[in-house]
Design an enzyme around this catalytic site. Structure first.
Site, PDB file in Angstrom:
ATOM      1  N   ARG A  46      22.918  -6.436   3.337  1.00  0.00           N
ATOM      2  CA  ARG A  46      22.075  -6.777   4.495  1.00  0.00           C
ATOM      3  C   ARG A  46      20.677  -7.153   4.025  1.00  0.00           C
ATOM      4  O   ARG A  46      20.082  -8.112   4.528  1.00  0.00           O
ATOM      5  CB  ARG A  46      21.988  -5.598   5.481  1.00  0.00           C
ATOM      6  N   CYS A  65      13.897  -0.103   8.043  1.00  0.00           N
ATOM      7  CA  CYS A  65      15.349  -0.291   7.979  1.00  0.00           C
ATOM      8  C   CYS A  65      15.711  -1.306   9.046  1.00  0.00           C
ATOM      9  O   CYS A  65      15.025  -2.310   9.202  1.00  0.00           O
ATOM     10  CB  CYS A  65      16.066   1.044   8.170  1.00  0.00           C
TER      11      CYS A  65
END
Length: 294
Positions: free
Chosen positions: A191, A250
């Site tokens: 990611r 995050c």
């Protein structure tokens, strides 16, 4: 009294202490009802359930990320409704290696509440130790809905000066051209590199960020690594940077708290959180996006 991790044996010895509150924050980002179902199917005796979507996040605008922080006043009122006061010792647990529990740990520290710890190993460790399981959901039954106390204007007594700090998107943007801190991204490496993005509409990462997937904080059995191992790993990642110059992020501000907790366990104190994280960052197409390795 620990302010990072607590063992299952230590928690089991606290059942008779009226000044202890246990919170079950099991959750699934792909199935928002899964945590409550799990709680109803069995939980640590006396634990109260908190929902990361409806209770631990403010209303979403499409520009403030997937789990925007409530105000400190709203959060304090929520915890006070569950009987948490300035002297209460709070324990949080989940079934995801501590990622949601670490978020609750950080939130309470943001309120200025130091007496909070994460159950090391979480629900799996509790079950593995053969400790009691309850199906009684009564602790949650009589609490008001979030909206009932979200309007509270007076600061509850739980509020104290924050023990942790945040930065906002504007500060992160300014930092790209005039570096004052280093961003560490807790998402999985694929990611971070922008190869996949299952949660948000844009793939990639904040330019200049480093990557430390939060799962690297754990041993194979789901417990946190020893403090000395975490210290060695983070020290290598920081490359001489002071902990106070680190900002964690995050996808939506949750798993970043796992890295914050890991640094605290390691004795590397003072790092900050970008609560909006990638989901807020990528909602504005004018903000730059990087792909590939850091």
């Amino acid at each position: 009294m620990t302010t990072t991790l607590i063992t299952t044996a230590a928690l089991a010895g606290m059942f008779d202490d009226p000044n202890v509150r246990v919170f079950d924050v099991r959750h699934d980002l792909m199935d928002h009802a899964a945590g409550r179902r799990a709680y109803e199917q069995g939980h640590i005796p006396g634990a109260r359930y908190l929902d990361h979507e409806t209770e631990l996040a403010a209303p979403r605008t499409g520009k403030n990320g997937r789990h925007p922080l409530p105000t400190r006043e709203q959060l304090a009122a929520l915890f006070e409704a569950h009987g948490v006061g300035p002297e209460t010792f709070v324990v949080a647990y989940d079934a995801s290696g501590g990622m949601y529990a670490a978020h609750l740990w950080w939130m309470l520290r943001w309120l200025g509440h130091e007496r909070v710890a994460v159950l090391d190993g979480g629900w799996q460790a509790w079950q593995g130790a053969g400790l009691p399981v309850s199906h009684d959901t009564a602790p949650n039954a009589s609490l008001p809905a979030t909206e009932a106390y979200a309007e509270q204007t007076e600061s509850p007594s739980l509020l104290a000066p924050p023990l942790v700090e945040t930065v906002d998107a504007d500060a992160v943007l300014a930092n790209i051209s005039d570096p004052r801190f280093t961003v560490i991204d807790a998402r999985a490496a694929n990611r971070f590199r922008g190869e996949v993005e299952p949660m948000d509409p844009v793939a990639g990462h904040i330019p200049g960020a480093l990557n430390r997937p939060n799962g690297e904080n754990l041993q194979a059995d789901g417990h946190f690594k020893r403090p000395e191992q975490l210290r060695a790993e983070f020290t290598a990642l920081l490359g001489g940077r002071e902990p106070a110059t680190i900002v964690h992020q995050c996808g939506s501000g949750i798993t970043a708290c796992h890295n914050l907790l890991a640094m605290e366990i390691a004795g590397l104190n003072g790092a900050r959180l970008y609560p909006g994280s990638w989901s807020e960052w990528c909602s504005d197409p004018s903000r730059p996006v990087a792909r590939g390795e850091a």
